[in-house]
Motif scaffolding. Sequence first.
Motif, short mmCIF file in Angstrom:
data_model
loop_
_atom_site.label_atom_id
_atom_site.label_comp_id
_atom_site.label_asym_id
_atom_site.label_seq_id
_atom_site.Cartn_x
_atom_site.Cartn_y
_atom_site.Cartn_z
N LYS A 1 -46.43 44.45 18.03
CA LYS A 1 -45.02 44.43 17.64
C LYS A 1 -44.78 45.27 16.38
O LYS A 1 -45.68 45.46 15.57
N LYS B 1 -51.77 43.61 9.98
CA LYS B 1 -52.05 44.37 11.20
C LYS B 1 -53.56 44.53 11.40
O LYS B 1 -54.34 44.47 10.45
N ARG C 1 -56.01 38.03 17.22
CA ARG C 1 -54.71 37.46 17.60
C ARG C 1 -54.68 35.98 17.27
O ARG C 1 -53.68 35.46 16.78
N ASN D 1 -51.21 40.97 13.79
CA ASN D 1 -50.48 41.81 14.73
C ASN D 1 -51.49 42.87 15.18
O ASN D 1 -51.79 43.80 14.46
#
Length: 798
Positions: free
Chosen positions: A23, A30, A64, A69
Motif C-alpha cells: 500500500k 516498509k 507482514r 508494509n
Amino acid sequence: MNHQEIEKKWQDYWYKNDLFHAKDDDSKPKFYALIEFPYPSGAGMHVGHVRAFSGLEVVSRKRRMEGYNVLFPIGFDAFGLPTENYAIKNHIHPRIVTDKNIEAFTKQLKTCGFSFDFDRVIDTTDENYYKWTQYLFLKFYESNLAYRDHTYVNFCPSCKCVLSNEESQGGVCDRCGSNVIQKEKDVWFLRITKYSEELLNGLNELEASQRVKTEEINWIGRSEGAEINFEIKGVNEKIKVFTTRPDTIYGATFMVIAPEHPIIEKCESLIENLDEVNDYKEKATHKSEFERVELQKDKTGVRIIGLNAINPITQKEIPIFISDYVMMGYGTGAIMAVPAHNTRDYAFAKKFNLEIKEVIKGGDITKEAYTDTENGILVNSPLIDGLKVKEAKSKIISYLEENNLGSKTVNYKMKDWAFNRQRYWGEPIPIIYCDNCGIVPVPYEDLPVKLPYIDNFEPSEEGESPLSKVKEFVECTCPKCQGKARRETDTMPQWAGSSWYFLRYCDPHNDKAFASMESLKRFMPVDWYNGGMEHVTRHLIYSRFWNEFLYDQGLVPTKEPYKKRTTQGIILGPDGQKMSKSKGNVIDPIEVVKMYGADVLRCYMLFISDYEMTTPWNNDSIKGCQRFLDKIEALNSRVRKEDNEYSKELKVLINQTIKGVSEDIESSKYNTAIAKLMILTNAYSEKESISLKDYLTLLKLLNPFCPHMAEELWHNYNDTTIQFEEYPKYNENELIEDTCLIVVSVNGKVRDKFNFKRGASDDEVKNMALSLDKIKAYKEAGIKKIIVVKDKIVNIVV
RNA sequence: GGGAGAGUGGCGGAAGGGUAGACGCGAUGGUCUCAAACACCAUUGGAGAAAUCCAUGUGGGUUCAAGUCCCAUCUCUCCUACCA
C-alpha cells in the motif's frame, strides 16, 4: 486433508482480496524484498525458481505478521535470445511466445501460493516499460555515459551478435557456448568504468557474504601501478605501458604490444616487416579468446623490425614485439617485459632468445623466473639498489613523475559495457543518424521507439540487425533539421531491462515518469535482495551502476539500490548432476505440487540443506515434510479450546522455538528453522492434549513456510486470515529450565552426567561430580585440576 | 596461474572452543491388517557379550577441552584468468 482443494481455496482468497498488495501507506514501516525476476522460458517454472523465491517468501510473510508494509513484487525479464531463437525455430512471433509463457508462468507461481504483489507485474518487453528503458538510455547519452566507438569487441559468430565482457566470460558466449572472437565494429558503450571506484566503495555498505563481495571486487579488478612512457627511437612517438611493478624497470629488456595496438598503423612506414606483422595481427584477432588461452604454453609473437623503444631509465634501446598474450583491453595494451621476474615474459624471452636481467636477488634466473619477490631486495638498479620492493616502487614513481616520464595510476579490469546487439527481440536504441546533424537522440516526447511487429526477424549473415531490413522503421526524419535520416537498428542487450526494474516496481503504472520520487522514497532501497551467484558479476554490477548514475542525476533517492544481498544454492537432479532435459533428471515442481501439495514442496525446498548450498533433490526425503504437516493437522483434534495459556511443561520449548525460528529466518537458516518446528510438533504429538495457545502459536510460526495449511487450520478457530496476525514473541524469562544437565568429563572425555539446579556454585557442582560412582575410580589417580563451566560441564584433570 | 568455499553416518545435513551426528530420509524389529500400503512404537556411526575402545579428508600443534583455533598437506566445487 485434500491439499489440492484447500490450496486452491486459499490462493483464490488471497489473490482475489489483494492481500499482498503493497500500500501507499507510510504509517507502517516498509520492507522491500526482491527476488531476481525470472526469464519466462517455455519450459515453465523450475524447482530452482521455487527455492530461489521461497527464501524471501518466508521473510515477507513474516514481515507482514510483524506489521510491515511489505513490497514483494514479481515480473518477467522477457527480452532475449532464447525466446527469439525459439520463435525462429518454430515460426511463431516472439510477442506471442512471450505472452503465452508469462501467462503459464504466472499460473504456476500462483499454484505455489507465493505472496507476490501481482498488481505490480513487470514485463520488460511491454512498450510501457521499455519506453522508460529507452528514456534512461537517453539520460546516459546526455551525460556522455553512452557513447559510440569503432573498435574491437567480443563477437559471437553463432549468435551473430556483439557481446559485453560480462557476457563472454571465459571466452565463451553466455547464451550458446560458442567461442567468442574479436571483431571490429561500431559499438555503443555505457561508460561503466567511470563508476569503478564508486562501485567498489559501495560494497562497504552492502550486507553480503564475503564470497559475493570478493567476486565483485575481483571483477572490478582494481590494481595500483604506474603508466610509463617509452619513446620510440627516431620518431616523435611514445608507447605507454602499464605496470604494477615499476621497481623492476631496470629489468625491462624488451617490450610487447597487443596485436590491435594503434602504434602499428601510425608507424607503418618505419616497419620493415610490415607484411609479417599484419599477418600475425590478422590471425590473432580472428583467434577466439579460447584459442589464445589454449596456446598459452607456446608463446607466439613477431618482432617489429624497424621500431625500437628506449627504456626511459636506462636509456637502452630495446626491441618491440607484438604478441597475443598482451590484450588491448587491459591496461594500455602494451607492457614492458621483465623476463627475470615474470613467468610469461620469461617464456617469451627464452623462445626469442632475449636478454634476461636479474633486478631482485634471491632466485635462480637461469632456471626460471623469480616471481616471489614481495619482500625482495633490488639489485642491478643504480637508482634503487638495496631497497625493498615497496620502497623501490615509490622512489621510482617519484622519479618518473619528476622527470615527466610516467605517473602513478590505478587500473581496473572492468571495461566499458558494449551495449548494442544485432538482434530483433530487444529494446530499440533511441538514436537517429542524420547526414547533416550526425548522431541525434530521439526526443523524449517521441518515446517509445516501438519495436515493429515483423515476420522475418532472423539476423543477416554479415551481422546486421533484422531491423535494418524494415524500411518503415529505418527511414525517418531528423528531429533537428527535419531532413531524411535513419534509425539505429541495433537493440539493447538482455541486461538493460533488468538494470532498473526494482525502481519500476515502486510505481509500475506511472506513465509520466519511470517512477515518482515519492514512491521511490517510500520503498527504496531494497531491504533484502536474493538471487543467484551467477549474477553477482553481471546483473548486480550493472544495476548498481544504473542506480548510482541515477542518484547522481537526482532521479533516485539512494546511492546504493540494495541493503542486503543473499544467494541461494542450486538444486541438482537426484543423480547429483545439474538438471537437464538431455539427462532426463529434471524435477517438475508442478508435478510435485500435484502429488504432495505446494506447502510440502516449499517446505522441502528450504529444509533440504543450508540455503546457500548446492544440493541434490531426493524423491524420498520430501516425505519427511509431508509427515511433518500431517502431524500438525492431526494435532487439531487434541486442542483444549478454552485453554488460552501455554501448557506448563511446554512453555520453555515454545519460547525457545519462537526465538530460534525467528532468528534462523533472519539469517537465512531456513533448514534449521523448520527442524525446530518439527521438534516442537513432535513434542506436542507426545501429549494427550495441548492448549489452544500452544496450537495457534505453532500455526503462526508455520504460516510463512506453509501458508495454505496454516490458514486452513487457523480458520477452525478464527474468522479472519492468519496472514496479518501478530508474529509470536518470546518471553526472555522463559527460555531456560530450572535445572540443567551437567556433563562430567575426565581429561576431556565424557564419563558421566547429572541433573542439577541451574546457577549452582562451582563448589557445589564440583562436590556433586566427585561423589559420583563412576568418577570415584579416577580420584585415586590423583586430581591435578578441576575446571567448572557454569551450568554445563565439569572437567577433571588427573 | 589467481581468488573464494567445502570435506562429518548408508543418504540430505546439525553443532556460539564444552555431551559430535540435531532434524529428516533410508534401514532393521515390532503393533495394526487376511495381506500390503499408510500410520504408530522401538533401535540405528563403527568394533565389542560387556566394561570400554575407535571415529568429523591426512599429518602436526595450541588448550583442562578442537569438527570448530594455528601450521602443513591432499581432494572436490564454484568464480576468474596470458591481468602486465
